[in-house]
Design an enzyme around this catalytic site. Structure first.
Site, short mmCIF file in Angstrom:
data_model
loop_
_atom_site.label_atom_id
_atom_site.label_comp_id
_atom_site.label_asym_id
_atom_site.label_seq_id
_atom_site.Cartn_x
_atom_site.Cartn_y
_atom_site.Cartn_z
N CYS A 111 6.07 49.22 50.56
CA CYS A 111 5.71 49.04 49.16
C CYS A 111 6.88 48.51 48.31
O CYS A 111 7.20 47.35 48.37
CB CYS A 111 5.15 50.36 48.63
SG CYS A 111 4.39 50.30 47.03
N HIS A 112 7.52 49.35 47.51
CA HIS A 112 8.66 48.95 46.68
C HIS A 112 10.01 49.12 47.39
O HIS A 112 11.03 48.72 46.85
CB HIS A 112 8.69 49.78 45.38
CG HIS A 112 7.68 49.39 44.37
ND1 HIS A 112 6.35 49.75 44.47
CD2 HIS A 112 7.79 48.66 43.23
CE1 HIS A 112 5.69 49.27 43.43
NE2 HIS A 112 6.53 48.60 42.67
#
Length: 186
Positions: A111-112
């Site tokens: 994800c991030h």
């Protein structure tokens, strides 16, 4: 016999990790036979983020000052917006991650979490995915961003969002089983 029995994996996280992005790999890697440690900046517990509020605490197995990349075969970096943003300003966390890359060990980022790899210059010329909001950061760091659920490039496994965790964990286990990876220049 589990697929990666005897392998050791560190999950590096701090407060604000996306709940499923730590808990699912932790469970799946242990089921595959790995010894998995949750590593963080401080002892005790770290609290996750789940959807729109704080999630459940997770116990810290080892603190960052008590471990080194040589202790592990692979590293998992959960995302969430808060967790990687806090870790990318911590030199000790960045040095830990860089050590895995230098030693050609498997790194998984969800994800991030590729923000941490951006910070280290690891993504240049590498195929990678991430949550769409950091696509520009990844591209500006030289990453070859793909809109795919999971992307693997020479021991670097990235996933775009928590919905892809089964595929991510499967690829991670495969890469760990293969061992160290040559990192040809991109």
């Amino acid at each position: 016999m589990p697929e990666i029995s005897g392998k050791r994996v560190a999950i590096l996280a701090t407060h604000g990790f996306e709940q499923s992005e730590l808990e699912v790999p932790l469970k799946k890697l242990r089921e595959a036979g790995a010894k998995v440690d949750v590593v963080s900046l401080e002892p005790g517990e770290i609290k996750g983020w789940e959807k729109k509020d704080w999630g459940r605490p997770v116990p810290v197995d080892r603190t960052l000052d008590a471990v080194s990349p040589q202790d592990y075969d692979a590293l998992v970096l959960p995302g969430g917006q808060i967790n990687p943003d806090l870790l990318r300003i911590e030199d000790q966390a960045l040095d830990f991650i860089k050590g895995f890359w230098t030693e050609r060990k498997v790194i998984g980022a969800i994800c991030h979490a590729p923000w941490l790899l951006v910070e280290l210059g690891i993504l240049k010329g590498r195929r990678v995915t991430s949550y769409k909001s950091i696509r520009t950061d990844v591209v500006n760091a030289g990453g070859k961003w793909e809109d795919s659920e999971v992307v693997t490039d020479q021991g670097l496994v990235t996933s775009r969002n928590p919905g892809d965790l089964d595929a991510f964990c499967g690829k991670l286990v495969e890469e760990i089983r293969e061992g160290r990876h040559e990192r040809r220049a991109a």
